[in-house]
Design an enzyme around this catalytic site. Structure first.
Site, short mmCIF file in Angstrom:
data_model
loop_
_atom_site.label_atom_id
_atom_site.label_comp_id
_atom_site.label_asym_id
_atom_site.label_seq_id
_atom_site.Cartn_x
_atom_site.Cartn_y
_atom_site.Cartn_z
N SER A 175 6.47 -7.03 -8.85
CA SER A 175 5.62 -5.86 -8.71
C SER A 175 5.16 -5.27 -10.03
O SER A 175 4.10 -4.65 -10.09
CB SER A 175 6.33 -4.79 -7.88
OG SER A 175 7.59 -4.47 -8.44
N HIS A 203 3.21 -7.72 -2.77
CA HIS A 203 2.01 -7.80 -3.61
C HIS A 203 1.24 -9.10 -3.40
O HIS A 203 0.30 -9.40 -4.13
CB HIS A 203 2.37 -7.63 -5.08
CG HIS A 203 2.92 -6.28 -5.36
ND1 HIS A 203 2.12 -5.18 -5.56
CD2 HIS A 203 4.19 -5.83 -5.40
CE1 HIS A 203 2.88 -4.11 -5.74
NE2 HIS A 203 4.15 -4.48 -5.65
N LYS A 234 -0.13 -1.99 1.00
CA LYS A 234 -0.80 -2.35 -0.25
C LYS A 234 -2.17 -2.94 0.08
O LYS A 234 -3.07 -2.18 0.38
CB LYS A 234 0.11 -3.23 -1.08
CG LYS A 234 1.24 -2.32 -1.61
CD LYS A 234 2.38 -2.94 -2.29
CE LYS A 234 3.29 -1.82 -2.76
NZ LYS A 234 4.67 -2.20 -2.89
C1 LIG Z 1 5.86 -1.41 -2.84
C2 LIG Z 1 6.93 -2.41 -2.65
C3 LIG Z 1 7.86 -2.27 -1.61
C4 LIG Z 1 7.92 -1.05 -0.76
O1 LIG Z 1 6.86 -1.00 0.14
P1 LIG Z 1 6.42 0.43 0.73
O2 LIG Z 1 5.65 0.06 1.95
O3 LIG Z 1 5.61 1.10 -0.32
O4 LIG Z 1 7.69 1.17 1.04
C5 LIG Z 1 8.77 -3.29 -1.41
N1 LIG Z 1 8.80 -4.36 -2.22
C6 LIG Z 1 7.94 -4.51 -3.25
C7 LIG Z 1 8.01 -5.73 -4.10
C8 LIG Z 1 7.01 -3.53 -3.49
O5 LIG Z 1 6.19 -3.63 -4.54
#
Ligand SMILES: *Cc1c(COP(=O)(O)O)cnc(C)c1O
Length: 382
Positions: A175, A203, A234
């Site tokens: 991330s 991602h 995302k």
């Molecule tokens: C953003 C993210 C999460 C968490 O997801 P949310 O829906 O924002 O709680 C989990 N794992 C990774 C690698 C992330 O970047």
């Protein structure tokens, strides 16, 4: 109370964080603090957070079913839309079954805690997302952290660490660095050591793979990975997350995951939004094509500036070192009309504070060039 002392301590180390409300919808250009800025801080990789067709799907479900769900899904919070979305996600990911969570954080914590316990070992990449780290901790399994993407070290750790059950966990796209896990090698190690593999595609969902299903799809490894987690928050532009796995894993996690059992179900409007977003991701290649044109343009531009950059994902770190350097660079970019966040510990290891640029299909070439020009003019480099 000791809160103000702790806050002063965070401030003195450049680690204090502040909220700043957006005055516009999420998009490639946002209003914030009275300024109009080109937004390189959002994980809305395909621009779906403000998409009109996604909004329309949410509005229609909102009007039909209201806002709240009243209880957890296992009580009375489940609807046909939740079940339809799970079936849709399973078909998108080509898996036997899928299970929704209210967030990616909840998905990782709930899944890990459902699958392993005190007699088990989890092998975790050193740069895994905090939600995987917290899931490991809450599972009470023994945790073996292996150096980032170090297949040989993981091989040795697996060879020397027997346990009742063993699970390897990793982000597929990391991330804060945007690099990829060595997934083929991880699959073959897990096979030879009889360990299970859980991957976090937060991602990669919507970004990688010809249908946008993630790195597993891109490498043809959908069936080789035991549990795949993806987010709706995302590239899909909404909120929530899911795991894809066998029917039995999904049933077990549904029975055990505390964030599912003890938390109210996702609103139906968000499920309807996700359904519409999955259709766009899977069937409209033009969004992903635009995103990848921007990714290639930005990575070529960064390399021309002498900054290391590979076109592997929508995430580009510019590592600067100390928190203050990253904050200062972020402020300088802001005065050039760019919103780029400084990422500091504990989100990244000490000494690797950075700018993190996130590209979107919604950015124009002009936006990408603005960022490159600003980096050149400001002479930002480690
Ligand atoms: C953003 C993210 C999460 C968490 O997801 P949310 O829906 O924002 O709680 C989990 N794992 C990774 C690698 C992330 O970047």
């Amino acid at each position: 109370m000791w809160a103000s002392e702790e806050l002063a301590e965070l401030s003195s180390r450049g680690l204090r964080r502040f909220l700043e409300p957006l005055e516009s919808p999420q998009g490639p250009v946002v209003r914030i603090g009275g300024e109009t800025l080109v937004n390189f801080a959002s994980n809305d990789y395909l621009g779906l957070a403000s998409s009109l067709s996604v909004r329309a799907a949410a509005i229609s479900a909102l009007e039909g079913l209201g806002v709240g769900t009243g209880a957890s899904r296992l009580v009375v919070g489940d609807t046909e839309i939740h079940q339809r979305l799970e079936a849709r996600l399973a078909s998108f990911e080509r898996s036997e079954a899928a299970l929704l969570f209210n967030s990616g954080y909840a998905a990782n914590v709930g899944t890990l805690q459902s699958l392993v316990g005190p007699q088990d070992v989890v092998f975790s990449d050193s740069l895994n997302h905090a939600s995987l780290i917290d899931g490991c901790r809450l599972s009470r399994a023994r945790v073996v952290v292996y150096p980032h993407c170090d297949v040989a070290a993981l091989d040795a750790a697996l060879a020397s660490t027997p346990a009742r059950r063993r699970l390897v966990v990793t982000d597929t796209v990391f991330s804060m660095d945007g690099d990829h896990a060595p997934l083929r090698e991880l699959v073959s190690l897990c096979r030879s050591h009889r360990a299970a593999l859980l991957v976090d595609e937060a991602h990669a969902t919507g970004v990688l793979g010809s249908r946008g299903a993630g790195l597993c799809e891109e490498l043809g490894l959908e069936d080789a990975v035991d549990i795949r987690m993806g987010t709706l928050s995302k590239a899909l532009g909404g909120l929530g997350a899911y795991i894809c796995s066998s029917r039995s894993v999904v049933e077990l996690v549904l029975n055990r995951a505390r964030p599912l059992v003890f938390s109210t179900a996702l609103p139906a409007a968000l499920c309807a939004a996700a359904e519409a977003a999955v259709d766009l991701v899977e069937f409209d290649d033009s969004l992903r094509a635009r995103l990848w044109r921007n990714i290639r343009r930005f990575s070529e531009g960064l390399r021309a500036l002498g900054l290391p950059a590979e076109p592997r994902s929508a995430i580009f770190p510019v590592i600067l070192g100390e928190p203050e350097s990253a904050l200062e660079a972020s402020r300088a970019l802001r005065s050039e009309g760019l919103l780029v966040k400084a990422i500091r510990p504990p989100t990244v290891p000490v000494g690797t504070s950075r700018l993190r640029f996130c590209l979107s299909a919604a950015h124009s070439e002009g936006h990408v060039d603005m960022a490159l020009d600003a980096l050149r003019r400001l002479g930002i480099r480690r």
